[in-house]
Scaffold this motif. Structure first.
Motif, short mmCIF file in Angstrom:
data_model
loop_
_atom_site.label_atom_id
_atom_site.label_comp_id
_atom_site.label_asym_id
_atom_site.label_seq_id
_atom_site.Cartn_x
_atom_site.Cartn_y
_atom_site.Cartn_z
N TYR A 174 0.84 -1.21 0.00
CA TYR A 174 0.00 0.00 0.00
C TYR A 174 0.87 1.25 0.00
O TYR A 174 0.57 2.25 -0.66
N ALA A 175 1.98 1.21 0.77
CA ALA A 175 2.86 2.39 0.85
C ALA A 175 3.43 2.69 -0.54
O ALA A 175 3.49 3.86 -0.96
N ALA A 176 3.84 1.63 -1.28
CA ALA A 176 4.42 1.83 -2.62
C ALA A 176 3.38 2.46 -3.54
O ALA A 176 3.68 3.41 -4.29
N MET A 177 2.13 1.93 -3.43
CA MET A 177 1.05 2.47 -4.30
C MET A 177 0.76 3.93 -3.94
O MET A 177 0.50 4.77 -4.80
N LEU A 178 0.83 4.21 -2.62
CA LEU A 178 0.57 5.57 -2.16
C LEU A 178 1.58 6.56 -2.77
O LEU A 178 1.23 7.65 -3.20
N THR A 190 -8.67 7.29 -3.93
CA THR A 190 -7.68 6.20 -3.97
C THR A 190 -6.77 6.29 -2.74
O THR A 190 -6.46 5.27 -2.11
N ILE A 191 -6.38 7.53 -2.41
CA ILE A 191 -5.50 7.70 -1.24
C ILE A 191 -6.18 7.16 0.01
O ILE A 191 -5.59 6.42 0.81
N GLU A 192 -7.47 7.48 0.17
CA GLU A 192 -8.23 7.02 1.33
C GLU A 192 -8.27 5.49 1.40
O GLU A 192 -8.06 4.88 2.45
N LEU A 193 -8.48 4.88 0.24
CA LEU A 193 -8.55 3.42 0.15
C LEU A 193 -7.22 2.78 0.57
O LEU A 193 -7.18 1.82 1.34
N LEU A 194 -6.14 3.39 0.05
CA LEU A 194 -4.82 2.84 0.36
C LEU A 194 -4.48 3.02 1.84
O LEU A 194 -3.94 2.13 2.48
#
Ligand code: ADP
Length: 409
Positions: A174-178, A190-194
């Motif tokens: 999740y951190a990488a995706m963020l 998307t940020i909230e989801l991650l």
């Protein structure tokens, strides 16, 4: 010549000897049980040893007695064979000394004493050998226990590593995706989801670490309970409500059946008791297929409340019904790690039941399971039983003072 007289005398004295030694043999349960029927054989073998002027004839019988005594000694007595035989010899020697013909003969007595002395030395050796053998057996057992401990330690390391790695990988992902989203779209949804994914991962991590801390507190007898007045029915109802959404997702039913005594105000550590109950309900959900039922109920027993958690799940094999309460013990493959908290057969680190047991035992209660075996098709189900004492008296003055108003009419 004199020696021949001794042998004749020994032959003649047998009946008298058997009568003389009877009080000694029957004076203790152990000697009565072990030796009484064999005293006549002992006498014959002793006579034989005197005739042959060597101790060998009596040794096999003494060896047998030594072994039987060693088995009994570990249970309830500390009788030594050399002591018993010494007393037998005192009786024997008195009998011979008082036999008229030999009253003056020290040579006869010397012969007799020499054989007796050698027999006692042999008994000493036998007793020492048996003691050494038993110490060796103990050492072997210690080694086996140590190996088991070592295995449970490495099982723990592999299970803990797996369990910790899963949420860590999740958080890392999740951190990488963020980072990526931050550099590109910066889409708030998307940020909230991650972020919520990261939150879930870190909560799971915390649960595992908390369990590990609890196990170590229980192991080191450092678990402290905060006693307060508790109504068991309220705790159970709260938990049933807490689990409703989860059971709904699994198309399971969770039912609470009220029982006499559940509304009694008792002293217990509400938070820890909730934790114990929660572990059992969670397991019932995990090891019951979709569509099953979990029933929480109980009954009032003299001095205790029994609380039962019954499920219609896969059940537990008889040979596992004690071991599952050991820490890190999970039925099946220890390298298998949880796929999620509530999924069917979604295992955990294998700490839940040992923590539950520790909590209940710290309250002075007990915990056990009842199941007709493990069968994923027939689904025999399992029922976990908890007994907790109906503690009506505050554990100390501080608690008594704190909750005094509750008990005043
Ligand atoms: P875990 O984290 O693996 O669930 P627990 O200590 O809670 O660890 O349980 C130990 C093992 O006992 C589980 O892995 C499971 O095999 C078995 N078990 C516990 N509760 C149940 C149940 N209600 N039905 C069937 N098996 C169970």
């Amino acid at each position: 010549m004199i020696y021949m007289q001794l042998l004749d005398l020994i032959d003649q004295l047998k009946q008298e000897w058997l009568i003389e030694i009877e009080p000694l043999v029957t004076s203790s349960d152990v000697t009565n049980k072990l030796f009484a029927s064999e005293m006549s054989s002992f006498y014959d073998l002793f006579a034989c040893a005197l005739k042959e002027n060597q101790v060998a004839p009596v040794i096999p019988l003494l060896e047998q007695w030594c072994i039987s005594l060693a088995e009994i000694n570990t249970v309830n007595t500390n009788l030594s064979l050399s002591e018993f035989i010494s007393q037998l010899f005192i009786i024997t020697n008195n009998l011979i000394i008082h036999a008229d013909k030999l009253r003056q003969s020290s040579e006869v007595i010397n012969n007799l004493l020499l054989i007796e002395f050698n027999i006692l030395i042999q008994i000493g050796i036998l007793e020492k050998n048996i003691e050494i053998n038993s110490l060796n057996a103990q050492m072997r057992q210690y080694r086996i226990d140590l190996e088991k401990l070592d295995k449970s330690k490495s099982d723990f390391i592999s299970v803990a590593a797996h369990e910790l790695k899963t949420p860590l990988t999740l958080i890392e992902g999740y951190a990488a995706m963020l980072h990526e989203v931050n550099e590109t779209s910066r889409d708030p949804e998307t940020i909230e989801l991650l972020l919520s994914g990261m939150d879930q991962g870190s909560k799971r991590l915390k649960r595992i670490v908390d369990d590990m801390i609890d196990v170590s507190l229980i192991d080191n007898r450092l678990l402290t309970l905060n006693f307060q007045p508790v109504w068991i029915n309220r705790l159970l109802l709260l938990l049933v409500e807490e689990f409703l959404p989860i059971t709904y997702k699994r198309s399971q039913k969770i039912i609470y059946i009220d029982f006499p005594g559940s509304d009694e105000l008792i002293f217990a550590d509400a938070e820890r008791i909730m934790q114990a109950f929660r572990n059992l309900i969670l397991n019932s959900i995990k090891y019951t297929p979709d569509g099953g039922t979990i029933t929480v109920s109980g009954r009032l027993l003299p001095g205790y409340l029994e609380i039962t958690f019954a499920d219609t799940g896969i059940g537990i094999a008889h040979e596992d019904q004690i071991r599952i309460f050991d820490k890190f013990h999970r039925i099946g493959n220890p390298s298998f790690h949880s796929s999620g908290n509530i999924k069917f057969k979604g295992g955990g680190p294998g700490l839940g039941l040992s923590i539950t047991k520790g909590i209940i035992e710290a309250h002075g209660g007990t915990l056990w399971v009842d199941s007709d075996g493990c069968d994923e098709e027939k689904l025999p189900g399992s029922t976990f039983h908890i007994l907790i004492p109906v503690r009506k008296v505050p554990p100390d003055e501080h608690v008594a003072k704190l909750f005094k108003p509750l008990f005043e009419e």
